[in-house]
Design a protein around this motif. Structure first.
Motif, PDB file in Angstrom:
ATOM      1  N   SER A  43       0.808  -1.226   0.000  1.00  0.00           N
ATOM      2  CA  SER A  43       0.000   0.000   0.000  1.00  0.00           C
ATOM      3  C   SER A  43       0.840   1.275   0.000  1.00  0.00           C
ATOM      4  O   SER A  43       0.359   2.324  -0.415  1.00  0.00           O
ATOM      5  CB  SER A  43      -0.955   0.014   1.196  1.00  0.00           C
ATOM      6  N   LYS A  44       2.093   1.174   0.446  1.00  0.00           N
ATOM      7  CA  LYS A  44       2.972   2.349   0.503  1.00  0.00           C
ATOM      8  C   LYS A  44       4.361   1.958  -0.029  1.00  0.00           C
ATOM      9  O   LYS A  44       5.321   1.845   0.736  1.00  0.00           O
ATOM     10  CB  LYS A  44       3.080   2.854   1.941  1.00  0.00           C
ATOM     11  N   PRO A  45       4.477   1.760  -1.349  1.00  0.00           N
ATOM     12  CA  PRO A  45       5.711   1.221  -1.917  1.00  0.00           C
ATOM     13  C   PRO A  45       6.939   2.118  -1.801  1.00  0.00           C
ATOM     14  O   PRO A  45       8.058   1.630  -1.922  1.00  0.00           O
ATOM     15  CB  PRO A  45       5.343   0.973  -3.385  1.00  0.00           C
ATOM     16  N   ARG A  46       6.762   3.391  -1.536  1.00  0.00           N
ATOM     17  CA  ARG A  46       7.922   4.289  -1.451  1.00  0.00           C
ATOM     18  C   ARG A  46       8.388   4.530  -0.019  1.00  0.00           C
ATOM     19  O   ARG A  46       9.341   5.269   0.206  1.00  0.00           O
ATOM     20  CB  ARG A  46       7.600   5.622  -2.126  1.00  0.00           C
ATOM     21  N   ASP A  47       7.758   3.921   0.954  1.00  0.00           N
ATOM     22  CA  ASP A  47       8.095   4.124   2.365  1.00  0.00           C
ATOM     23  C   ASP A  47       9.561   3.743   2.598  1.00  0.00           C
ATOM     24  O   ASP A  47       9.921   2.569   2.515  1.00  0.00           O
ATOM     25  CB  ASP A  47       7.180   3.277   3.237  1.00  0.00           C
ATOM     26  N   PRO A  48      10.416   4.718   2.894  1.00  0.00           N
ATOM     27  CA  PRO A  48      11.847   4.414   3.006  1.00  0.00           C
ATOM     28  C   PRO A  48      12.193   3.505   4.184  1.00  0.00           C
ATOM     29  O   PRO A  48      13.081   2.660   4.072  1.00  0.00           O
ATOM     30  CB  PRO A  48      12.509   5.787   3.149  1.00  0.00           C
ATOM     31  N   GLN A  49      11.490   3.644   5.305  1.00  0.00           N
ATOM     32  CA  GLN A  49      11.813   2.820   6.469  1.00  0.00           C
ATOM     33  C   GLN A  49      11.494   1.355   6.202  1.00  0.00           C
ATOM     34  O   GLN A  49      12.288   0.470   6.505  1.00  0.00           O
ATOM     35  CB  GLN A  49      11.053   3.306   7.706  1.00  0.00           C
ATOM     36  N   MET A  50      10.347   1.093   5.615  1.00  0.00           N
ATOM     37  CA  MET A  50       9.988  -0.296   5.330  1.00  0.00           C
ATOM     38  C   MET A  50      10.865  -0.868   4.214  1.00  0.00           C
ATOM     39  O   MET A  50      11.203  -2.054   4.240  1.00  0.00           O
ATOM     40  CB  MET A  50       8.509  -0.418   4.953  1.00  0.00           C
ATOM     41  N   ARG A  51      11.244  -0.035   3.260  1.00  0.00           N
ATOM     42  CA  ARG A  51      12.158  -0.507   2.221  1.00  0.00           C
ATOM     43  C   ARG A  51      13.515  -0.849   2.833  1.00  0.00           C
ATOM     44  O   ARG A  51      14.170  -1.811   2.444  1.00  0.00           O
ATOM     45  CB  ARG A  51      12.292   0.543   1.121  1.00  0.00           C
ATOM     46  N   TYR A  52      13.926  -0.050   3.811  1.00  0.00           N
ATOM     47  CA  TYR A  52      15.184  -0.344   4.507  1.00  0.00           C
ATOM     48  C   TYR A  52      15.076  -1.675   5.252  1.00  0.00           C
ATOM     49  O   TYR A  52      15.978  -2.516   5.185  1.00  0.00           O
ATOM     50  CB  TYR A  52      15.546   0.789   5.471  1.00  0.00           C
ATOM     51  N   PHE A  53      13.956  -1.867   5.954  1.00  0.00           N
ATOM     52  CA  PHE A  53      13.735  -3.153   6.638  1.00  0.00           C
ATOM     53  C   PHE A  53      13.779  -4.312   5.646  1.00  0.00           C
ATOM     54  O   PHE A  53      14.318  -5.374   5.936  1.00  0.00           O
ATOM     55  CB  PHE A  53      12.393  -3.160   7.372  1.00  0.00           C
ATOM     56  N   LYS A  54      13.221  -4.100   4.453  1.00  0.00           N
ATOM     57  CA  LYS A  54      13.241  -5.145   3.434  1.00  0.00           C
ATOM     58  C   LYS A  54      14.688  -5.515   3.094  1.00  0.00           C
ATOM     59  O   LYS A  54      15.036  -6.692   3.005  1.00  0.00           O
ATOM     60  CB  LYS A  54      12.519  -4.658   2.174  1.00  0.00           C
ATOM     61  N   GLY A  55      15.544  -4.506   2.936  1.00  0.00           N
ATOM     62  CA  GLY A  55      16.958  -4.767   2.657  1.00  0.00           C
ATOM     63  C   GLY A  55      17.645  -5.502   3.791  1.00  0.00           C
ATOM     64  O   GLY A  55      18.454  -6.402   3.569  1.00  0.00           O
ATOM     65  N   VAL A  56      17.312  -5.139   5.014  1.00  0.00           N
ATOM     66  CA  VAL A  56      17.892  -5.813   6.176  1.00  0.00           C
ATOM     67  C   VAL A  56      17.479  -7.284   6.184  1.00  0.00           C
ATOM     68  O   VAL A  56      18.305  -8.176   6.412  1.00  0.00           O
ATOM     69  CB  VAL A  56      17.471  -5.118   7.497  1.00  0.00           C
ATOM     70  N   ILE A  57      16.214  -7.541   5.919  1.00  0.00           N
ATOM     71  CA  ILE A  57      15.726  -8.925   5.883  1.00  0.00           C
ATOM     72  C   ILE A  57      16.444  -9.704   4.788  1.00  0.00           C
ATOM     73  O   ILE A  57      16.873 -10.840   5.004  1.00  0.00           O
ATOM     74  CB  ILE A  57      14.193  -8.951   5.683  1.00  0.00           C
ATOM     75  N   GLN A  58      16.594  -9.083   3.628  1.00  0.00           N
ATOM     76  CA  GLN A  58      17.300  -9.748   2.536  1.00  0.00           C
ATOM     77  C   GLN A  58      18.740 -10.065   2.938  1.00  0.00           C
ATOM     78  O   GLN A  58      19.226 -11.180   2.715  1.00  0.00           O
ATOM     79  CB  GLN A  58      17.285  -8.864   1.284  1.00  0.00           C
TER      80      GLN A  58
END
Length: 172
Positions: free
Chosen positions: A56-71
């Protein structure tokens, strides 16, 4: 306006403000929940939460950062590098993605590009202690590489071995 009758505009403003504050608190809770999951090593749960949020919020930088951490934590280094790199392009003012790019590049042995990424992190936030520390580590690695090259060229050098020892490095 007659006494005792409330004007709808101030009430509407108050309602909008209260809704915005509640949404902000819900967002903060979502971030803290994902952060807790990551600290607990619950990567699959964190991934699910991040994916739902980013839908729902594809540009959210914090969640995108979390995605990178998970990866990164899941051993998907190439994907994490792509995620963090895209974040640095979209949000160059954020130092953490630059630092994360540097960590991944250093793990690949690309110390020059890692140094560049850390310098970008420090341009974004000169007080970012982690980036300073990581930059020191990169400089030490680059120094040990230079000392090893010099030692190969001058095997009789008496000054290089103590420098390598001070760095805790040895030449291959």
């Amino acid at each position: 306006m007659k006494p005792g009758r409330a004007h709808p505009l101030p009430l509407l403003r108050l309602l909008v403000l209260a809704t915005g504050l509640c949404a902000g608190l819900a967002m903060a809770d979502e971030y803290s929940e994902v952060s807790k999951m990551l600290r607990a090593g619950r990567l699959a749960e964190a991934q699910d939460r991040v994916d739902r949020h980013l839908a729902s919020k594809p540009r959210d930088p914090q969640m995108r950062y979390f995605k990178g951490v998970i990866q990164r934590e899941s051993g998907q280094s190439a994907e994490a590098l792509a995620t963090f790199t895209k974040l640095t392009e979209d949000y160059p003012e954020l130092p953490e993605p630059h630092n994360s790019v540097a960590v991944l590049l250093a793990a690949q042995g690309d110390y020059d590009k890692a140094r560049d990424a850390l310098e970008m992190a420090l341009r974004a936030n000169p007080g970012y202690a982690t980036a300073h520390e990581n930059l020191g580590d990169i400089h030490a690695r680059l120094a040990s590489q230079a000392y090893c090259r010099a030692l190969k060229l001058d095997t009789n050098s008496s000054s290089l071995k103590p420098k390598l020892a001070a760095l805790g490095a040895a030449c291959p």
